[in-house]
Write a protein that holds these residues in place. Structure first.
Motif, short mmCIF file in Angstrom:
data_model
loop_
_atom_site.label_atom_id
_atom_site.label_comp_id
_atom_site.label_asym_id
_atom_site.label_seq_id
_atom_site.Cartn_x
_atom_site.Cartn_y
_atom_site.Cartn_z
N ARG A 92 -7.81 -0.54 5.26
CA ARG A 92 -8.14 -1.48 4.19
C ARG A 92 -7.03 -1.44 3.16
O ARG A 92 -6.72 -0.37 2.62
N ILE A 93 -6.47 -2.59 2.89
CA ILE A 93 -5.39 -2.68 1.91
C ILE A 93 -5.77 -3.69 0.85
O ILE A 93 -6.25 -4.78 1.16
N SER A 94 -5.59 -3.31 -0.42
CA SER A 94 -5.70 -4.27 -1.52
C SER A 94 -4.35 -4.33 -2.21
O SER A 94 -3.76 -3.28 -2.51
N LEU A 95 -3.88 -5.55 -2.43
CA LEU A 95 -2.62 -5.74 -3.16
C LEU A 95 -2.90 -6.59 -4.39
O LEU A 95 -3.64 -7.58 -4.32
N GLY A 96 -2.31 -6.18 -5.52
CA GLY A 96 -2.33 -7.01 -6.72
C GLY A 96 -0.89 -7.29 -7.10
O GLY A 96 -0.06 -6.38 -7.09
N ALA A 97 -0.59 -8.54 -7.41
CA ALA A 97 0.80 -8.89 -7.71
C ALA A 97 0.85 -9.98 -8.75
O ALA A 97 -0.11 -10.74 -8.94
N ALA A 98 2.01 -10.06 -9.42
CA ALA A 98 2.27 -11.18 -10.33
C ALA A 98 2.50 -12.44 -9.49
O ALA A 98 2.68 -12.36 -8.27
N ALA A 99 2.52 -13.58 -10.14
CA ALA A 99 2.66 -14.85 -9.42
C ALA A 99 3.94 -14.90 -8.59
O ALA A 99 4.01 -15.55 -7.55
N ASP A 100 4.97 -14.17 -9.05
CA ASP A 100 6.24 -14.20 -8.31
C ASP A 100 6.30 -13.17 -7.19
O ASP A 100 7.33 -13.00 -6.55
N GLY A 101 5.19 -12.44 -6.97
CA GLY A 101 5.16 -11.48 -5.86
C GLY A 101 5.47 -10.05 -6.26
O GLY A 101 5.42 -9.15 -5.42
N GLN A 102 5.76 -9.81 -7.53
CA GLN A 102 6.03 -8.44 -7.97
C GLN A 102 4.75 -7.62 -7.84
O GLN A 102 3.72 -7.95 -8.44
N LEU A 103 4.82 -6.54 -7.09
CA LEU A 103 3.63 -5.71 -6.86
C LEU A 103 3.20 -5.02 -8.15
O LEU A 103 4.02 -4.46 -8.87
N GLN A 104 1.88 -5.07 -8.42
CA GLN A 104 1.34 -4.37 -9.59
C GLN A 104 0.35 -3.29 -9.21
O GLN A 104 0.20 -2.30 -9.90
N ALA A 105 -0.35 -3.50 -8.09
CA ALA A 105 -1.33 -2.51 -7.66
C ALA A 105 -1.44 -2.52 -6.15
O ALA A 105 -1.30 -3.56 -5.51
N TYR B 157 1.98 -0.94 10.24
CA TYR B 157 1.40 -2.17 10.79
C TYR B 157 0.57 -2.86 9.71
O TYR B 157 0.75 -4.04 9.41
N ALA B 158 -0.32 -2.09 9.07
CA ALA B 158 -1.21 -2.69 8.07
C ALA B 158 -0.43 -3.09 6.82
O ALA B 158 -0.55 -4.23 6.32
N LEU B 159 0.39 -2.18 6.30
CA LEU B 159 1.12 -2.47 5.06
C LEU B 159 2.01 -3.70 5.22
O LEU B 159 2.03 -4.59 4.35
N GLU B 160 2.75 -3.75 6.33
CA GLU B 160 3.71 -4.84 6.48
C GLU B 160 3.05 -6.17 6.82
O GLU B 160 3.56 -7.23 6.44
#
Ligand code: MOS
Length: 737
Positions: free
Chosen positions: A287-300, A359-362
């Motif tokens: 299970r992966i959760s990604l949070g990012a700014a609108a330009d794709g910059q990873l925040q969480a 595999y999951a992260l990418e």
């Protein structure tokens, strides 16, 4: 200390495999091929139930077959060690290692319950079919997905959480919550596991075993059977292993039991079906959760992996740690859990952990690129990590930018249209995907002995293995470079527990560990040669130290007066053979750095829309792994890894019937691996990466990195071709249609 390569140095040359002629002429003998008059053959009988007890084994019919010598069960086996510790080995999982034929308990379907020993293997197998076994059967529990609520924290350390993950996820403009599934996969080396136990007249055992660690197996047999100092294990050739030979497999103790009971030499070779009755790559839910700014910059970022394990051991690998180090991200939480099931313990399989985690992260990063509307490669560059944030350390070297640039250039990535379903070729949709790979650059303690023979040949030995990786060849090159000898005057020996101590051949650590020891042993031998040369009267070397001489073209010469030299062979003609042993371990300077190999892999797929079939037509894999000792064998490592990555993406899956708790496709007809027709063009690039921290050689190892990321790149290419996300491996046509 460093032996710098010169124009003529064997280091970096694409030397053909030195063991190649032995292999293609059939003179290389494998564990199940050693003969001896009167050798007996054991056939393993395995449990048909997955959980319960053996009530009774009636072996009378089997024993009545002429030529059958023994039916070995838990009731008549020789004495075995009583303590758990005795069954542990260098690759043990946490828990209580399985004890072969110890008692009546059944822990998984396929567990060995008897060994039938006869004059020939067919007879033994037939007699095994006559055993009448009564079981007290209990319902097995083999389904990871049905056991998720039972998951417990995996033992072992995870990077500490950092930042305010939940807050950052809540506040993110872009937020993705994704689940990825991967199946059980089994190692399927060409050579099935086998052990030939030679029972010597004095009761000592000389064992030919298929293993990645002869000393690991030697210690295991000595401890389990109380045979300290009486066991030698040999494994000069291994027909592929991929991790399956990291632990002693059960055919070894079974063959030893029979040899001890009968006082005879015994061989036990597993069948292809039985190759599915021990370790494997575990099924996982990630299970992966990604949070990012609108330009794709990873925040969480959060990454949770839940894997299956056995009831008796907690198998762990590094699945999630990569997600905290590959990209710059201030808020990260990683979690790893295990569900014990009525199955055997999983086992390291090529790039254990990273193959799954990446595999999951990418895949998730590709989904984020789509959500942000930016190119997947640009997204990786935007989030490029200059430091390992898990440990807050700089990398000893990290040429990943060059991997991205050179891989993209060779692949033609800049011509990729962003929209899915925008490339076509006839009836087929074409898609391009990419992914990043990472693997740690390990170094384990190792030693080696170098001996200059009176005929001027250099013989170097260490108890490592060559599982097809090219160990014989690269160690020959390293020794030749260190002694200034041509490679054809150097012989490397391995696969014998009597040789100098070496770690398991695994983790991509053999060049860094054993290679460094080989180099050190040769350096020690140079000192010995100089010492001897100085003893002769009026020696031109009498007043000099090792730093004043160089070893080139089979000669030792003064750096300041190159015409003053002596042939090495001449020194040993006088002195007799000279030898030196040396050890190497990870240098303290490594501690301040993160050490890793990296890769960028680019994939083209062609998907038939009507049939759902996927062809991987083109792969470019760009690798940063420090110095490449042999670009030919290293390329083969990467190509093999890419092929396996394609298999992971599209083909491989061991299917289990959860009612029976039993694998159903335990053969090479129904367990699909890629064949030649499945594989298109594969191009490998080694980008230049100088590393003076990682070890004396500057080499990081290439055994695992080739597979890492490949399945994600294929999945992303399929999405680019079709617009469809499949988040469950393998991506078979039923999931695409
Ligand atoms: Mo490899 S899984 O380290 O043999």
């Amino acid at each position: 200390m460093n032996t710098l390569p010169s124009a003529t140095s064997p280091l970096g040359q694409p030397l053909d495999r030195v063991d190649g002629p032995l292999k293609v002429t059939g003179r290389a003998r494998y564990a199940g091929e050693f003969q001896e008059p009167g050798l007996l053959h054991g056939s393993v009988v395995t449990s048909r139930i997955a959980r319960g007890r053996i009530l009774a084994i009636d072996s009378r019919a089997a024993e009545a077959v002429p030529g059958v010598r023994l039916v070995l069960t838990h009731e008549n086996r020789p004495p075995l060690a009583g303590y758990d510790k005795a069954y542990e080995d260098q690759d043990s999982a946490e828990g209580r290692a399985y004890r072969p034929l110890f008692n009546d308990r059944i822990l998984w379907s396929g567990q060995p319950v008897a060994l039938v020993v006869a004059d020939d293997p067919e007879l033994a197998r037939y007699a095994g079919s006559l055993l009448q076994i009564r079981y007290a059967e209990e319902a097995p529990d083999t389904d990871l997905m049905a056991g998720l609520e039972r998951a417990h924290a995996a033992p072992g350390e995870l990077p500490e959480p950092r930042g305010d993950v939940d807050g950052a996820l809540r506040g993110a403009v872009l937020r993705l919550d994704l689940d990825y599934l991967s199946p059980v996969e089994h190692h399927n080396p060409l050579e099935p596991h086998a052990s030939t136990v030679h029972y010597l007249p004095d009761g000592r055992l000389e064992i030919h075993d298929k293993t990645q660690g002869v000393q690991n197996c030697q210690q295991y047999v000595e401890k389990v059977f109380g045979l300290e100092g009486r066991v030698r294990v040999l494994s000069p050739f291994v027909g592929g292993a991929f991790g399956s030979g990291l632990r002693p497999q059960y055919q070894l103790p079974l063959a030893v039991m029979a040899a001890l009971r009968l006082g005879r030499s015994v061989r036990v070779a597993l069948t292809r079906q039985q190759m599915f009755t021990f370790g494997y790559r575990p099924r996982t839910l990630q299970r992966i959760s990604l949070g990012a700014a609108a330009d794709g910059q990873l925040q969480a970022l959060t990454h949770q992996a839940i894997g299956q394990t056995s009831r008796f051991e907690d198998f762990t690998e590094h699945v999630v740690k990569w997600s905290g180090m590959l990209y710059q991200c201030p808020n990260v939480r990683l979690d790893y859990r295990l569900v014990p099931l009525d199955v055997f313990t999983p086992l390291d399989m090529r790039a254990p952990g990273a193959a799954l985690g990446l595999y999951a992260l990418e895949c998730a990063m590709d989904e984020l690129a789509c959500a942000a509307g930016i190119d997947p490669l640009q997204l990786r560059l935007k989030n490029y990590a200059e430091r390992d944030q898990n440990e807050d350390k700089p990398f000893s070297s990290k040429a990943l930018r060059e991997c991205y640039a050179q891989g993209a250039e060779r692949f033609g990535w800049s011509r990729r249209p962003p929209q899915p379903r925008s490339l076509r070729e006839g009836d087929r949709l074409v898609g391009w995907g990419m992914a990043t790979g990472i693997w740690e650059a390990l170094q384990m303690p190792a030693s080696a002995k170098a001996c200059l023979e009176p005929d001027g040949r250099l013989v170097v030995g260490s108890a490592t293995a060559d599982i097809g990786t090219g160990t014989y060849t690269v160690m020959t090159q390293i020794a030749a470079a260190a002694m200034g000898l041509p490679v054809d005057r150097v012989e490397f020996r391995l696969g014998d527990s009597r040789l100098s101590r070496a770690p398991l051949e695994g983790g991509s650590a053999t060049v860094s560990s054993v290679g460094t020891a080989v180099q050190r042993a040769c350096e020690a031998l140079r000192q010995r040669l100089l010492d001897v040369a100085q003893q002769s009267p009026a020696s031109p070397f009498s007043a000099v130290g090792l730093e004043d001489v160089e070893f080139i073209d089979g000669r030792m010469r003064l750096k300041d007066a190159p015409h003053t030299s002596v042939e090495l062979a001449q020194i040993v003609q006088v002195s007799g053979a000279l030898e030196a042993e040396a050890s190497a371990r990870a240098d303290g300077k490594r501690k301040a750095y993160a050490l890793a190999t990296h890769s960028a892999v680019f994939v083209e797929v062609k998907v038939d829309e009507a049939l759902g079939t996927v062809e991987v037509s083109r792969v470019v894999s760009a690798i940063a792994a420090g110095r490449i000792v042999n670009p030919k064998t290293a390329t083969s490592q990467i190509v093999g890894g890419v092929v396996w990555g394609i298999g992971m993406a599209l083909h491989e899956e061991t299917l289990i019937d959860h009612h029976l708790g039993r694998y159903m496709n335990h053969n090479l007809a129904e367990y699909h691996v890629p064949v030649n027709a499945d594989i298109g063009e594969i191009e490998v690039i080694f980008v230049e990466e100088r590393d003076e921290i990682v070890n004396d050689l500057g080499s990081k190892g290439v055994g695992e990195i080739g597979i890492v990321g490949v399945a994600a790149a294929v999945a992303s290419a399929i999405h680019h071709a079709t617009g469809k996300r499949v988040r469950e491996l393998p991506i078979t046509l039923d999931k695409l249609l």
